[in-house]
Motif scaffolding. Structure first.
Motif, PDB file in Angstrom:
ATOM      1  N   ASP A   1       0.848  -1.190   0.000  1.00  0.00           N
ATOM      2  CA  ASP A   1       0.000   0.000   0.000  1.00  0.00           C
ATOM      3  C   ASP A   1       0.886   1.243   0.000  1.00  0.00           C
ATOM      4  N   VAL A   2       0.964   1.920  -1.138  1.00  0.00           N
ATOM      5  CA  VAL A   2       1.866   3.057  -1.281  1.00  0.00           C
ATOM      6  C   VAL A   2       1.515   4.183  -0.322  1.00  0.00           C
ATOM      7  N   PHE A   3       0.230   4.358  -0.011  1.00  0.00           N
ATOM      8  CA  PHE A   3      -0.180   5.450   0.873  1.00  0.00           C
ATOM      9  C   PHE A   3       0.326   5.243   2.297  1.00  0.00           C
ATOM     10  N   ILE A   4       0.377   4.008   2.744  1.00  0.00           N
ATOM     11  CA  ILE A   4       0.827   3.716   4.110  1.00  0.00           C
ATOM     12  C   ILE A   4       2.328   3.495   4.160  1.00  0.00           C
ATOM     13  N   GLN A   5       2.884   2.875   3.132  1.00  0.00           N
ATOM     14  CA  GLN A   5       4.319   2.624   3.127  1.00  0.00           C
ATOM     15  C   GLN A   5       5.135   3.908   3.026  1.00  0.00           C
ATOM     16  N   TYR A   6       4.565   4.948   2.445  1.00  0.00           N
ATOM     17  CA  TYR A   6       5.297   6.216   2.332  1.00  0.00           C
ATOM     18  C   TYR A   6       5.659   6.782   3.712  1.00  0.00           C
ATOM     19  N   PRO A   7       4.698   6.980   4.628  1.00  0.00           N
ATOM     20  CA  PRO A   7       5.094   7.463   5.956  1.00  0.00           C
ATOM     21  C   PRO A   7       5.934   6.452   6.729  1.00  0.00           C
ATOM     22  N   VAL A   8       5.712   5.153   6.508  1.00  0.00           N
ATOM     23  CA  VAL A   8       6.527   4.138   7.184  1.00  0.00           C
ATOM     24  C   VAL A   8       7.992   4.280   6.761  1.00  0.00           C
ATOM     25  N   MET A   9       8.210   4.487   5.468  1.00  0.00           N
ATOM     26  CA  MET A   9       9.560   4.678   4.934  1.00  0.00           C
ATOM     27  C   MET A   9      10.195   5.946   5.510  1.00  0.00           C
ATOM     28  N   LEU A  10       9.432   7.019   5.559  1.00  0.00           N
ATOM     29  CA  LEU A  10       9.958   8.276   6.100  1.00  0.00           C
ATOM     30  C   LEU A  10      10.328   8.122   7.569  1.00  0.00           C
ATOM     31  N   GLU A  11       9.498   7.424   8.318  1.00  0.00           N
ATOM     32  CA  GLU A  11       9.770   7.237   9.750  1.00  0.00           C
ATOM     33  C   GLU A  11      11.062   6.457   9.957  1.00  0.00           C
ATOM     34  N   ARG A  12      11.292   5.428   9.130  1.00  0.00           N
ATOM     35  CA  ARG A  12      12.519   4.640   9.253  1.00  0.00           C
ATOM     36  C   ARG A  12      13.745   5.515   9.004  1.00  0.00           C
ATOM     37  N   TRP A  13      13.674   6.354   7.979  1.00  0.00           N
ATOM     38  CA  TRP A  13      14.803   7.232   7.681  1.00  0.00           C
ATOM     39  C   TRP A  13      15.001   8.281   8.770  1.00  0.00           C
ATOM     40  N   LEU A  14      13.905   8.772   9.336  1.00  0.00           N
ATOM     41  CA  LEU A  14      14.021   9.731  10.435  1.00  0.00           C
ATOM     42  C   LEU A  14      14.736   9.120  11.630  1.00  0.00           C
TER      43      LEU A  14
ATOM     44  N   GLY B   1      18.316   9.003  11.164  1.00  0.00           N
ATOM     45  CA  GLY B   1      18.962  10.297  11.008  1.00  0.00           C
ATOM     46  C   GLY B   1      19.282  10.620   9.562  1.00  0.00           C
ATOM     47  N   SER B   2      18.673   9.863   8.631  1.00  0.00           N
ATOM     48  CA  SER B   2      18.921  10.073   7.200  1.00  0.00           C
ATOM     49  C   SER B   2      17.970  11.136   6.662  1.00  0.00           C
ATOM     50  N   TYR B   3      18.152  12.359   7.143  1.00  0.00           N
ATOM     51  CA  TYR B   3      17.254  13.436   6.773  1.00  0.00           C
ATOM     52  C   TYR B   3      17.342  13.760   5.280  1.00  0.00           C
ATOM     53  N   ASP B   4      18.509  13.501   4.691  1.00  0.00           N
ATOM     54  CA  ASP B   4      18.668  13.747   3.266  1.00  0.00           C
ATOM     55  C   ASP B   4      17.710  12.887   2.450  1.00  0.00           C
ATOM     56  N   LYS B   5      17.528  11.621   2.875  1.00  0.00           N
ATOM     57  CA  LYS B   5      16.618  10.723   2.167  1.00  0.00           C
ATOM     58  C   LYS B   5      15.167  11.195   2.324  1.00  0.00           C
ATOM     59  N   VAL B   6      14.839  11.672   3.508  1.00  0.00           N
ATOM     60  CA  VAL B   6      13.490  12.192   3.731  1.00  0.00           C
ATOM     61  C   VAL B   6      13.244  13.395   2.838  1.00  0.00           C
ATOM     62  N   TRP B   7      14.210  14.312   2.814  1.00  0.00           N
ATOM     63  CA  TRP B   7      14.085  15.511   1.989  1.00  0.00           C
ATOM     64  C   TRP B   7      13.902  15.140   0.523  1.00  0.00           C
ATOM     65  N   ASN B   8      14.695  14.196   0.058  1.00  0.00           N
ATOM     66  CA  ASN B   8      14.613  13.771  -1.332  1.00  0.00           C
ATOM     67  C   ASN B   8      13.244  13.169  -1.639  1.00  0.00           C
ATOM     68  N   ALA B   9      12.716  12.381  -0.697  1.00  0.00           N
ATOM     69  CA  ALA B   9      11.418  11.736  -0.902  1.00  0.00           C
ATOM     70  C   ALA B   9      10.279  12.745  -0.937  1.00  0.00           C
ATOM     71  N   THR B  10      10.432  13.863  -0.231  1.00  0.00           N
ATOM     72  CA  THR B  10       9.370  14.873  -0.231  1.00  0.00           C
ATOM     73  C   THR B  10       9.413  15.749  -1.478  1.00  0.00           C
ATOM     74  N   LYS B  11      10.494  15.641  -2.252  1.00  0.00           N
ATOM     75  CA  LYS B  11      10.644  16.483  -3.432  1.00  0.00           C
ATOM     76  C   LYS B  11      10.570  15.683  -4.725  1.00  0.00           C
ATOM     77  N   SER B  12      10.101  14.440  -4.660  1.00  0.00           N
ATOM     78  CA  SER B  12      10.126  13.592  -5.840  1.00  0.00           C
ATOM     79  C   SER B  12       8.753  13.007  -6.121  1.00  0.00           C
ATOM     80  N   THR B  13       8.719  12.153  -7.129  1.00  0.00           N
ATOM     81  CA  THR B  13       7.464  11.506  -7.507  1.00  0.00           C
ATOM     82  C   THR B  13       7.047  10.438  -6.510  1.00  0.00           C
ATOM     83  N   GLN B  14       7.831  10.227  -5.470  1.00  0.00           N
ATOM     84  CA  GLN B  14       7.465   9.247  -4.452  1.00  0.00           C
ATOM     85  C   GLN B  14       6.273   9.702  -3.613  1.00  0.00           C
ATOM     86  N   VAL B  15       5.985  10.999  -3.622  1.00  0.00           N
ATOM     87  CA  VAL B  15       4.843  11.505  -2.859  1.00  0.00           C
ATOM     88  C   VAL B  15       3.561  10.950  -3.482  1.00  0.00           C
TER      89      VAL B  15
END
Length: 258
Positions: free
Chosen positions: A132-145, A148-162
């Motif tokens: 489920d892309v809608f639920i896996q997206y925040p799950v992925m962001l939480e794992r990166w948070l 401490g991989s804030y760069d990955k979070v930033w990249n995910a918020t600026k791409s087609t992954q949203v």
């Protein structure tokens, strides 16, 4: 079938939302909520026709989505809470918006740094969510948070992954949370940094934006550098430096690509 007044309100609300007229939609929601209260429809019961319950659920979902566009986080949370009995009732046909709204709620919790409630909400889900892309997206962001991989979070918020437009609205809040976390770590890790370095470090667009952010934080700016307040008793240098290094590494990778 739902009564004519409720159907009319529902249809008007749908038209306003589709037209992105969120102020009108918000006004209609006031009328809708009053109609639901008068009919005792805010909680599903076995005596209420399923078609009516589906309309009520749709109205509440529209309320949650309208709240996002109006930047009303508290209203979104209230609508989401009111939706839970409808989502838990297996006799009501499943909504195509359910996963989206669950994911948005998880993203809101992340943006508020409420990690404990995030995991509680995630553990209550009974459906399979791996695909489920809608639920896996925040799950992925939480794992990166947590990494401490804030760069990955930033990249995910600026791409087609949203996953959808509504997610973009909440990711702005999340990025601001990240920016403040990096700012706190920077204060503990370094006495000062060049203003120019703050563009990539704080995920900002220009030196002017860095200066404005520094002033909001109450940092001193002199001769092209930002000076952080010193606190020798609370540095936690190693942990803070790890966060900064992850971000700086990402910034260097961007420079290589450019």
């Amino acid at each position: 079938m739902a009564d004519k007044e409720l159907q009319s309100i529902h249809q008007s609300l749908q038209r306003s939302f589709q037209a992105k007229d969120f102020q009108t939609a918000n006004q209609l929601l006031t009328t809708a909520k009053l109609a639901l209260i008068q009919r005792n429809l805010l909680l599903p019961t076995s005596s209420t026709p399923k078609a009516v319950l589906s309309v009520v659920r749709d109205i509440l979902e529209l309320g949650a989505l309208v709240s996002i566009y109006l930047n009303e986080e508290a209203a979104f949370s209230r609508f989401y809470s009111q939706l839970q009995p409808f989502y838990d009732d297996a006799s009501i046909p499943q909504s195509p918006n359910k996963s989206k709204l669950i994911g948005l709620y998880l993203l809101l919790l992340l943006s508020k740094n409420d990690i404990a409630e995030f995991h509680t909400a995630l553990e209550t889900l009974v459906e399979r969510t791996e695909d489920d892309v809608f639920i896996q997206y925040p799950v992925m962001l939480e794992r990166w948070l947590m990494e401490g991989s804030y760069d990955k979070v930033w990249n995910a918020t600026k791409s087609t992954q949203v996953p959808s437009e509504e997610y973009s609205l909440f990711t702005r809040i999340l990025v601001n949370t990240i920016r403040n976390e990096i700012a706190m770590c920077s204060e503990k890790a370094y006495p000062s940094i060049p203003v120019a370095n703050g563009i990539n470090l704080f995920f900002l667009d220009s030196e002017r934006a860095v200066v404005e952010f520094a002033r909001e934080k109450g940092w001193e700016i002199s001769e092209g550098r930002i000076y952080f307040p010193q606190d020798d008793e609370d540095r936690e240098v190693l942990q803070a430096r790890n966060v900064i290094e992850n971000t700086v590494m990402y910034a260097r990778e961007l420079e290589t690509i450019v």
